[in-house]
Design a protein around this motif. Structure first.
Motif, PDB file in Angstrom:
ATOM      1  N   THR A 175       2.161  -2.181  -3.905  1.00 20.15           N
ATOM      2  CA  THR A 175       2.252  -0.775  -4.315  1.00 20.15           C
ATOM      3  C   THR A 175       0.935  -0.066  -4.089  1.00 20.15           C
ATOM      4  N   ARG A 176      -0.164  -0.750  -4.414  1.00 21.05           N
ATOM      5  CA  ARG A 176      -1.497  -0.150  -4.208  1.00 21.05           C
ATOM      6  C   ARG A 176      -1.718   0.142  -2.724  1.00 21.05           C
ATOM      7  N   MET A 177      -1.312  -0.804  -1.866  1.00 21.35           N
ATOM      8  CA  MET A 177      -1.478  -0.641  -0.413  1.00 21.35           C
ATOM      9  C   MET A 177      -0.721   0.595   0.079  1.00 21.35           C
ATOM     10  N   MET A 178       0.568   0.724  -0.292  1.00 19.95           N
ATOM     11  CA  MET A 178       1.362   1.866   0.162  1.00 19.95           C
ATOM     12  C   MET A 178       0.847   3.161  -0.434  1.00 19.95           C
ATOM     13  N   ASN A 179       0.387   3.123  -1.690  1.00 16.74           N
ATOM     14  CA  ASN A 179      -0.200   4.323  -2.316  1.00 16.74           C
ATOM     15  C   ASN A 179      -1.397   4.819  -1.515  1.00 16.74           C
ATOM     16  N   ASN A 180      -2.256   3.880  -1.092  1.00 16.12           N
ATOM     17  CA  ASN A 180      -3.445   4.267  -0.325  1.00 16.12           C
ATOM     18  C   ASN A 180      -3.067   4.921   0.995  1.00 16.12           C
ATOM     19  N   LEU A 181      -2.044   4.355   1.674  1.00 16.04           N
ATOM     20  CA  LEU A 181      -1.634   4.917   2.966  1.00 16.04           C
ATOM     21  C   LEU A 181      -1.034   6.312   2.792  1.00 16.04           C
ATOM     22  N   LEU A 182      -0.172   6.480   1.791  1.00 19.06           N
ATOM     23  CA  LEU A 182       0.436   7.785   1.559  1.00 19.06           C
ATOM     24  C   LEU A 182      -0.596   8.801   1.092  1.00 19.06           C
ATOM     25  N   ALA A 183      -1.529   8.365   0.235  1.00 23.80           N
ATOM     26  CA  ALA A 183      -2.576   9.274  -0.246  1.00 23.80           C
ATOM     27  C   ALA A 183      -3.465   9.716   0.912  1.00 23.80           C
ATOM     28  N   ASN A 184      -3.747   8.801   1.825  1.00 23.84           N
ATOM     29  CA  ASN A 184      -4.574   9.154   2.979  1.00 23.84           C
ATOM     30  C   ASN A 184      -3.861  10.176   3.870  1.00 23.84           C
ATOM     31  N   ALA A 185      -2.533   9.989   4.087  1.00 17.47           N
ATOM     32  CA  ALA A 185      -1.764  10.924   4.912  1.00 17.47           C
ATOM     33  C   ALA A 185      -1.693  12.298   4.257  1.00 17.47           C
ATOM     34  N   ARG A 186      -1.595  12.310   2.935  1.00 16.22           N
ATOM     35  CA  ARG A 186      -1.511  13.598   2.246  1.00 16.22           C
ATOM     36  C   ARG A 186      -2.850  14.323   2.210  1.00 16.22           C
ATOM     37  N   GLU A 187      -3.928  13.581   1.929  1.00 18.24           N
ATOM     38  CA  GLU A 187      -5.223  14.220   1.719  1.00 18.24           C
ATOM     39  C   GLU A 187      -5.867  14.685   3.013  1.00 18.24           C
ATOM     40  N   ALA A 217      -6.390  -0.937   1.959  1.00 21.07           N
ATOM     41  CA  ALA A 217      -5.011  -1.065   2.451  1.00 21.07           C
ATOM     42  C   ALA A 217      -4.930  -2.087   3.582  1.00 21.07           C
ATOM     43  N   HIS A 218      -5.871  -2.016   4.512  1.00 20.32           N
ATOM     44  CA  HIS A 218      -5.886  -2.944   5.647  1.00 20.32           C
ATOM     45  C   HIS A 218      -6.077  -4.384   5.167  1.00 20.32           C
ATOM     46  N   GLN A 219      -6.991  -4.582   4.220  1.00 13.50           N
ATOM     47  CA  GLN A 219      -7.245  -5.927   3.716  1.00 13.50           C
ATOM     48  C   GLN A 219      -6.036  -6.469   2.935  1.00 13.50           C
ATOM     49  N   LEU A 220      -5.330  -5.586   2.218  1.00  9.85           N
ATOM     50  CA  LEU A 220      -4.155  -6.028   1.480  1.00  9.85           C
ATOM     51  C   LEU A 220      -3.017  -6.410   2.428  1.00  9.85           C
ATOM     52  N   VAL A 221      -2.881  -5.676   3.549  1.00 10.02           N
ATOM     53  CA  VAL A 221      -1.880  -6.039   4.551  1.00 10.02           C
ATOM     54  C   VAL A 221      -2.174  -7.437   5.094  1.00 10.02           C
ATOM     55  N   GLN A 222      -3.419  -7.688   5.423  1.00  8.90           N
ATOM     56  CA  GLN A 222      -3.792  -9.003   5.942  1.00  8.90           C
ATOM     57  C   GLN A 222      -3.590 -10.091   4.885  1.00  8.90           C
ATOM     58  N   ALA A 223      -3.877  -9.774   3.622  1.00  4.52           N
ATOM     59  CA  ALA A 223      -3.681 -10.755   2.554  1.00  4.52           C
ATOM     60  C   ALA A 223      -2.210 -11.121   2.402  1.00  4.52           C
ATOM     61  N   HIS A 224      -1.310 -10.207   2.775  1.00  7.09           N
ATOM     62  CA  HIS A 224       0.128 -10.482   2.733  1.00  7.09           C
ATOM     63  C   HIS A 224       0.617 -11.132   4.035  1.00  7.09           C
ATOM     64  N   GLY A 225      -0.300 -11.476   4.943  1.00  4.58           N
ATOM     65  CA  GLY A 225       0.080 -12.125   6.198  1.00  4.58           C
ATOM     66  C   GLY A 225       0.559 -11.159   7.261  1.00  4.58           C
ATOM     67  N   GLY A 226       0.275  -9.868   7.087  1.00  5.17           N
ATOM     68  CA  GLY A 226       0.731  -8.866   8.052  1.00  5.17           C
ATOM     69  C   GLY A 226      -0.374  -8.382   8.956  1.00  5.17           C
ATOM     70  N   GLU A 227      -0.048  -7.429   9.813  1.00  2.00           N
ATOM     71  CA  GLU A 227      -1.014  -6.807  10.701  1.00  2.00           C
ATOM     72  C   GLU A 227      -0.745  -5.312  10.777  1.00  2.00           C
ATOM     73  N   VAL A 228      -1.766  -4.567  11.196  1.00  2.00           N
ATOM     74  CA  VAL A 228      -1.709  -3.104  11.212  1.00  2.00           C
ATOM     75  C   VAL A 228      -1.918  -2.608  12.628  1.00  2.00           C
ATOM     76  N   GLN A 229      -1.105  -1.608  13.030  1.00  2.00           N
ATOM     77  CA  GLN A 229      -1.271  -0.916  14.310  1.00  2.00           C
ATOM     78  C   GLN A 229      -1.345   0.577  14.038  1.00  2.00           C
ATOM     79  N   VAL A 230      -2.284   1.252  14.716  1.00  2.00           N
ATOM     80  CA  VAL A 230      -2.467   2.691  14.510  1.00  2.00           C
ATOM     81  C   VAL A 230      -2.244   3.412  15.829  1.00  2.00           C
ATOM     82  N   MET A 231      -1.395   4.424  15.813  1.00  2.00           N
ATOM     83  CA  MET A 231      -1.153   5.303  16.969  1.00  2.00           C
ATOM     84  C   MET A 231      -1.308   6.730  16.514  1.00  2.00           C
ATOM     85  N   SER A 232      -2.186   7.484  17.172  1.00  2.00           N
ATOM     86  CA  SER A 232      -2.440   8.859  16.741  1.00  2.00           C
ATOM     87  C   SER A 232      -2.864   9.713  17.922  1.00  2.00           C
ATOM     88  N   GLN A 233      -2.586  10.999  17.814  1.00  2.00           N
ATOM     89  CA  GLN A 233      -2.963  11.955  18.852  1.00  2.00           C
ATOM     90  C   GLN A 233      -3.337  13.263  18.186  1.00  2.00           C
TER      91      GLN A 233
END
Length: 538
Positions: free
Chosen positions: A426-438, A500-516
């Protein structure tokens, strides 16, 4: 072998003769070294086959037979010659006999005296002949007593050992002796002369030892020369490159990453054609690694400078973020402390509320800083369990729909199960959504997409906001990076995306970023799918 051959040819070994004689078409060819040795001794040599026929010879006198019978070879006694016999098996397989002879002066003198009619009587004429030949004659009885002496005066009396040794090993005797036994008178006549080929074993040993010493000295000199040559070659081929590599490594340890230059100020690795010099080619792998290491260290140094600069900026910003609420708390605390004014209950509660908010904000900053370091050092154990994440995300999205931003959820399935720690997910998703909003305008549309795949589950946080440039994407998950597009510069510690990135890795996942820039941003999280659970619930 050379020394023995020079002193007395009869000392030559069978092995020497085996490789000095060759047979071709029933004819023996005697090699030059043997031939020269025989001639130097004024001797002669015959090679005799198994039938007694002489098939090869050197310097054979006319009074020496050219063929022999069995009895001749067994009882061989040539009148004026001392002979020596070898039985030789040649490398070709033939068995031959080698007969060597030399003129035997004492024997010839004795034969001259024996052929006279007056012998065994020794006349004055015979005595004069002995003196002319520099010889002497001793007459011994059956007891070995010397009873007469003629020719040169020799006081020595020869024992039977002296006589036998002189015949068996003539090189060890200072005199050359020949004997004739007159049976009817039981007298032994011994004619002797000085042995001009006297070369005793002890002298020979010294001679051989000197030759060996000379050979050893020559070998040592050659070895020293070889070692010096090898050292020069090794130094030129390996020493110079190794010294250059060591100097380069030493410079690197001092922070000088460039290849060292020679006295002329040039880099010695490359020749005039700008190709790796041949003396360095054997170390090509090491040199390539050094160049790569130098480039890596340069990049690391530059990256470290950037990180240090970013960290200083982050610390400055974080210090400001902490100082602002701290100033508020300090100010309100001072107001409450003063007795110059009596504050109402409402005012006191308002002051307390503001101080509580500022304290909570400061606590959150400190907790974020602690959390990111725990994650970095694997100090945050996760209590993971199988949880359905669609409903969890639906509740989270609802909390954001109350803000100005439009946040919505899209799912390909009603239920998706993942192994997660609910709190930190929940903390991980909160950080991602808060970053997109702010970091986007208030009218930005934010969408959370959940896609169930065979081997993985993708969670996407998409927005149609301002987007990011390449530098921002590269630094997005740095612990000390604070985005420059936030609408409220006083908020944010610069740790939210890193956590958020570290929590994704702690859950065994990976992150990809695409932006323009001007189009928007997509942050994709990929988690391993619990296939058994999803199959049972799908």
């Amino acid at each position: 072998m050379s020394a023995e051959r020079e002193s007395d040819f009869t000392r030559v070994s069978v092995g020497y003769l085996e490789y000095g004689i060759e047979i071709e078409d029933s004819e023996a060819y005697i090699k030059g070294e043997i031939r020269e040795s025989v001639l130097a001794k004024d001797g002669w040599l015959q090679v005799i086959d198994e039938e007694g026929v002489v098939i090869g010879s050197v310097n054979t006198p006319n009074d020496v037979p050219v063929s022999y019978r069995f009895i001749d070879l067994v009882t061989l006694d040539l009148e004026n010659y001392k002979t020596h016999h070898w039985s030789v098996k040649l490398p070709s397989g033939e068995q031959v006999s080698v007969l060597y002879g030399e003129t035997h002066k004492s024997k010839r003198i004795l034969n001259v005296l024996k052929n006279k009619e007056t012998f065994p009587t020794i006349t004055n004429e015979d005595n004069d002949y002995l003196q002319q030949q520099h010889a002497w004659m001793h007459v011994y009885n059956a007891k070995g007593e010397k009873i007469q002496q003629f020719g040169l005066t020799k006081d020595a009396t020869y024992t039977f050992n002296d006589i036998l040794s002189a015949e068996k090993e003539p090189w060890n005797s200072p005199v050359q002796l020949s004997t004739s036994y007159i049976e009817r008178e039981e007298l032994l006549y011994v004619v002797g002369i000085d042995n001009i080929k006297y070369s005793p074993d002890d002298v020979m040993d010294v001679h051989i030892g000197m030759n060996m010493l000379k050979a050893i000295l020559v070998a040592i000199m050659l070895l020293i020369l070889l070692i010096a040559s090898l050292a020069f070659w090794y130094g030129k081929k390996f020493g110079i490159p190794i010294l250059h590599i060591m100097r380069w490594v030493n410079n690197m340890s001092e922070g000088k990453l460039e290849e060292p230059r020679n006295k002329k100020g040039k880099k010695p690795l490359l020749n005039k054609r700008n190709v790796l010099h041949k003396r360095y080619r054997v170390f090509k792998g090491v040199l390539v690694s050094l160049e790569s290491l130098g480039d890596t260290l340069k990049r690391n140094a530059e990256e470290q400078k950037k990180i240090e600069k970013t960290r200083e900026e982050w610390i400055t910003g974080l210090s400001h973020d902490l100082k602002t609420p701290l100033s508020s708390i300090y100010g309100y605390a001072t107001l409450l402390e003063t007795d110059a004014y009596t504050w109402s209950k409402e005012e006191t509660m308002e002051f307390g509320h503001i101080m509580k908010e500022k304290s909570a904000y400061m606590s959150e900053l400190i907790d974020d800083l602690t959390l990111t370091y725990r994650l970095k050092n694997n100090g945050l154990p996760l209590q993971k369990e199988k949880r359905e994440v669609v409903s969890l995300l639906r509740e989270l999205v609802k909390s954001y729909c109350m803000a100005d931003n439009l946040v919505q959820l899209q799912c390909t399935q009603e239920e998706v199960f993942l192994d997660i720690d609910v709190k930190w997910f929940t903390r991980m998703m909160n950080n991602l959504l808060a970053n997109a909003r702010e970091h986007n305008p208030s009218d930005t549309e934010i969408t959370v997409v959940v896609e169930q795949r065979r081997t993985s589950t993708a969670i996407l946080v998409k927005d149609n906001g301002v987007g990011m440039d390449t530098e921002t994407i590269d630094k997005l998950f740095n612990r000390y990076y604070r985005g420059g597009t936030t609408t409220d510069s006083s908020d944010g510690s610069g740790l939210g995306m890193a956590i958020a990135h570290q929590l994704v890795q702690a859950h065994g996942g990976e992150v990809q970023v695409m932006s323009q820039k001007g189009v928007g941003t997509v942050i994709k999280l990929l988690f391993p799918t619990n296939t058994d659970t999803n199959r049972n619930n799908g």
